[in-house]
Design a protein around this motif. Structure first.
Motif, PDB file in Angstrom:
ATOM      1  N   LEU A  22      56.606  44.094  48.594  1.00 51.11           N
ATOM      2  CA  LEU A  22      56.575  44.216  47.125  1.00 51.11           C
ATOM      3  C   LEU A  22      55.968  42.976  46.483  1.00 51.11           C
ATOM      4  O   LEU A  22      55.217  43.074  45.515  1.00 51.11           O
ATOM      5  CB  LEU A  22      57.979  44.476  46.586  1.00 51.11           C
ATOM      6  N   ALA A  23      56.287  41.816  47.027  1.00 54.07           N
ATOM      7  CA  ALA A  23      55.703  40.575  46.502  1.00 54.07           C
ATOM      8  C   ALA A  23      54.193  40.553  46.732  1.00 54.07           C
ATOM      9  O   ALA A  23      53.433  40.129  45.849  1.00 54.07           O
ATOM     10  CB  ALA A  23      56.365  39.374  47.156  1.00 54.07           C
ATOM     11  N   ALA A  24      53.749  41.015  47.898  1.00 55.13           N
ATOM     12  CA  ALA A  24      52.310  41.061  48.173  1.00 55.13           C
ATOM     13  C   ALA A  24      51.604  42.049  47.239  1.00 55.13           C
ATOM     14  O   ALA A  24      50.504  41.779  46.751  1.00 55.13           O
ATOM     15  CB  ALA A  24      52.076  41.448  49.633  1.00 55.13           C
ATOM     16  N   LEU A  25      52.242  43.173  46.964  1.00 59.41           N
ATOM     17  CA  LEU A  25      51.647  44.155  46.047  1.00 59.41           C
ATOM     18  C   LEU A  25      51.619  43.628  44.617  1.00 59.41           C
ATOM     19  O   LEU A  25      50.655  43.858  43.878  1.00 59.41           O
ATOM     20  CB  LEU A  25      52.401  45.478  46.120  1.00 59.41           C
ATOM     21  N   ALA A  26      52.671  42.931  44.213  1.00 54.95           N
ATOM     22  CA  ALA A  26      52.692  42.344  42.871  1.00 54.95           C
ATOM     23  C   ALA A  26      51.596  41.287  42.737  1.00 54.95           C
ATOM     24  O   ALA A  26      50.930  41.197  41.698  1.00 54.95           O
ATOM     25  CB  ALA A  26      54.062  41.739  42.574  1.00 54.95           C
ATOM     26  N   THR A  27      51.391  40.507  43.783  1.00 54.60           N
ATOM     27  CA  THR A  27      50.323  39.510  43.773  1.00 54.60           C
ATOM     28  C   THR A  27      48.959  40.173  43.677  1.00 54.60           C
ATOM     29  O   THR A  27      48.079  39.724  42.938  1.00 54.60           O
ATOM     30  CB  THR A  27      50.398  38.631  45.032  1.00 54.60           C
ATOM     31  N   ALA A  28      48.774  41.272  44.424  1.00 54.53           N
ATOM     32  CA  ALA A  28      47.506  41.999  44.385  1.00 54.53           C
ATOM     33  C   ALA A  28      47.252  42.573  42.997  1.00 54.53           C
ATOM     34  O   ALA A  28      46.131  42.497  42.478  1.00 54.53           O
ATOM     35  CB  ALA A  28      47.511  43.113  45.432  1.00 54.53           C
ATOM     36  N   ALA A  29      48.282  43.137  42.380  1.00 55.38           N
ATOM     37  CA  ALA A  29      48.125  43.692  41.032  1.00 55.38           C
ATOM     38  C   ALA A  29      47.810  42.590  40.023  1.00 55.38           C
ATOM     39  O   ALA A  29      46.948  42.754  39.150  1.00 55.38           O
ATOM     40  CB  ALA A  29      49.386  44.449  40.623  1.00 55.38           C
ATOM     41  N   PHE A  30      48.482  41.455  40.148  1.00 57.90           N
ATOM     42  CA  PHE A  30      48.262  40.335  39.236  1.00 57.90           C
ATOM     43  C   PHE A  30      46.852  39.778  39.361  1.00 57.90           C
ATOM     44  O   PHE A  30      46.138  39.618  38.359  1.00 57.90           O
ATOM     45  CB  PHE A  30      49.291  39.232  39.496  1.00 57.90           C
ATOM     46  N   THR A  31      46.417  39.498  40.594  1.00 56.69           N
ATOM     47  CA  THR A  31      45.086  38.926  40.768  1.00 56.69           C
ATOM     48  C   THR A  31      44.001  39.919  40.366  1.00 56.69           C
ATOM     49  O   THR A  31      42.985  39.535  39.789  1.00 56.69           O
ATOM     50  CB  THR A  31      44.857  38.461  42.213  1.00 56.69           C
ATOM     51  N   GLY A  32      44.227  41.199  40.650  1.00 58.56           N
ATOM     52  CA  GLY A  32      43.261  42.218  40.230  1.00 58.56           C
ATOM     53  C   GLY A  32      43.126  42.280  38.724  1.00 58.56           C
ATOM     54  O   GLY A  32      42.016  42.352  38.191  1.00 58.56           O
ATOM     55  N   THR A  33      44.250  42.243  38.028  1.00 59.67           N
ATOM     56  CA  THR A  33      44.231  42.308  36.570  1.00 59.67           C
ATOM     57  C   THR A  33      43.561  41.081  35.961  1.00 59.67           C
ATOM     58  O   THR A  33      42.710  41.199  35.071  1.00 59.67           O
ATOM     59  CB  THR A  33      45.655  42.449  36.020  1.00 59.67           C
ATOM     60  N   VAL A  34      43.917  39.909  36.446  1.00 61.39           N
ATOM     61  CA  VAL A  34      43.342  38.679  35.900  1.00 61.39           C
ATOM     62  C   VAL A  34      41.836  38.637  36.143  1.00 61.39           C
ATOM     63  O   VAL A  34      41.052  38.341  35.237  1.00 61.39           O
ATOM     64  CB  VAL A  34      44.031  37.434  36.512  1.00 61.39           C
ATOM     65  N   PHE A  35      41.421  38.977  37.350  1.00 60.10           N
ATOM     66  CA  PHE A  35      39.999  38.921  37.666  1.00 60.10           C
ATOM     67  C   PHE A  35      39.217  39.971  36.888  1.00 60.10           C
ATOM     68  O   PHE A  35      38.108  39.719  36.433  1.00 60.10           O
ATOM     69  CB  PHE A  35      39.788  39.093  39.172  1.00 60.10           C
ATOM     70  N   TYR A  36      39.809  41.153  36.711  1.00 56.74           N
ATOM     71  CA  TYR A  36      39.147  42.201  35.920  1.00 56.74           C
ATOM     72  C   TYR A  36      38.944  41.732  34.483  1.00 56.74           C
ATOM     73  O   TYR A  36      37.880  41.919  33.904  1.00 56.74           O
ATOM     74  CB  TYR A  36      39.976  43.484  35.961  1.00 56.74           C
ATOM     75  N   LYS A  37      39.973  41.131  33.905  1.00 57.13           N
ATOM     76  CA  LYS A  37      39.863  40.642  32.526  1.00 57.13           C
ATOM     77  C   LYS A  37      38.796  39.550  32.417  1.00 57.13           C
ATOM     78  O   LYS A  37      38.065  39.479  31.432  1.00 57.13           O
ATOM     79  CB  LYS A  37      41.211  40.110  32.031  1.00 57.13           C
ATOM     80  N   LEU A  38      38.700  38.687  33.432  1.00 59.36           N
ATOM     81  CA  LEU A  38      37.665  37.657  33.423  1.00 59.36           C
ATOM     82  C   LEU A  38      36.271  38.271  33.514  1.00 59.36           C
ATOM     83  O   LEU A  38      35.337  37.818  32.843  1.00 59.36           O
ATOM     84  CB  LEU A  38      37.884  36.680  34.580  1.00 59.36           C
ATOM     85  N   MET A  39      36.124  39.309  34.342  1.00 61.24           N
ATOM     86  CA  MET A  39      34.814  39.956  34.462  1.00 61.24           C
ATOM     87  C   MET A  39      34.425  40.678  33.177  1.00 61.24           C
ATOM     88  O   MET A  39      33.260  40.641  32.763  1.00 61.24           O
ATOM     89  CB  MET A  39      34.814  40.931  35.644  1.00 61.24           C
ATOM     90  N   VAL A  40      35.386  41.333  32.542  1.00 61.55           N
ATOM     91  CA  VAL A  40      35.090  42.017  31.270  1.00 61.55           C
ATOM     92  C   VAL A  40      34.709  40.993  30.212  1.00 61.55           C
ATOM     93  O   VAL A  40      33.770  41.205  29.439  1.00 61.55           O
ATOM     94  CB  VAL A  40      36.298  42.872  30.827  1.00 61.55           C
ATOM     95  N   ALA A  41      35.400  39.863  30.181  1.00 54.79           N
ATOM     96  CA  ALA A  41      35.071  38.815  29.216  1.00 54.79           C
ATOM     97  C   ALA A  41      33.691  38.228  29.486  1.00 54.79           C
ATOM     98  O   ALA A  41      33.003  37.800  28.552  1.00 54.79           O
ATOM     99  CB  ALA A  41      36.122  37.715  29.257  1.00 54.79           C
ATOM    100  N   ALA A  42      33.273  38.236  30.752  1.00 57.19           N
ATOM    101  CA  ALA A  42      31.954  37.714  31.106  1.00 57.19           C
ATOM    102  C   ALA A  42      30.850  38.737  30.877  1.00 57.19           C
ATOM    103  O   ALA A  42      29.671  38.423  31.023  1.00 57.19           O
ATOM    104  CB  ALA A  42      31.950  37.259  32.560  1.00 57.19           C
ATOM    105  N   GLY A  43      31.226  39.978  30.549  1.00 60.35           N
ATOM    106  CA  GLY A  43      30.228  40.994  30.255  1.00 60.35           C
ATOM    107  C   GLY A  43      29.799  41.834  31.439  1.00 60.35           C
ATOM    108  O   GLY A  43      28.778  42.510  31.379  1.00 60.35           O
ATOM    109  N   VAL A  44      30.575  41.808  32.527  1.00 62.04           N
ATOM    110  CA  VAL A  44      30.250  42.630  33.698  1.00 62.04           C
ATOM    111  C   VAL A  44      30.578  44.086  33.358  1.00 62.04           C
ATOM    112  O   VAL A  44      31.666  44.375  32.863  1.00 62.04           O
ATOM    113  CB  VAL A  44      31.063  42.168  34.929  1.00 62.04           C
TER     114      VAL A  44
END
Length: 103
Positions: A46-68
């Motif tokens: 569960l901790a590994a899945l929570a980490t995966a969800a967190f990093t995915g969300t943060v990176f997605y938001k960074l890519m959207v902010a960068a215009g990807v």
């Protein structure tokens, strides 16, 4: 019954921007747990899945902010969910070395 439907629609409007990236990150985390020797306990999984969800969300938001565009950001988000835990380890080690040199 319509009140519940309206409440769910409102919840989706409020958190819809975070649900899709979290799910994509979770897919990458699930693939990593299935493929590799992941954590043996349910809490570790569960901790590994929570980490995966967190990093995915943060990176997605960074890519959207960068215009990807979303078509490119979605598969990259899944890959980031796959490498989420090692990615956080690398980033934390790098930040610690930077903090030590700044002193």
């Amino acid at each position: 019954m319509p009140e519940k439907t309206l409440a769910l629609a409102h919840l989706y409007q409020q958190g819809g921007d975070y649900i899709l990236p979290a799910l994509l990150g979770l897919i990458g985390g699930i693939i990593r747990i299935i493929q590799k020797d992941g954590p043996c306990t349910w809490f570790g999984r569960l901790a590994a899945l929570a980490t995966a969800a967190f990093t995915g969300t943060v990176f997605y938001k960074l890519m959207v902010a960068a215009g990807v565009p979303g078509g490119y950001a979605a598969p990259i988000t899944t890959i980031v969910g796959y490498i989420g835990r090692p990615l956080l380890d690398i980033l934390s080690a790098r930040i610690c070395t930077i903090a030590k040199t700044v002193k």
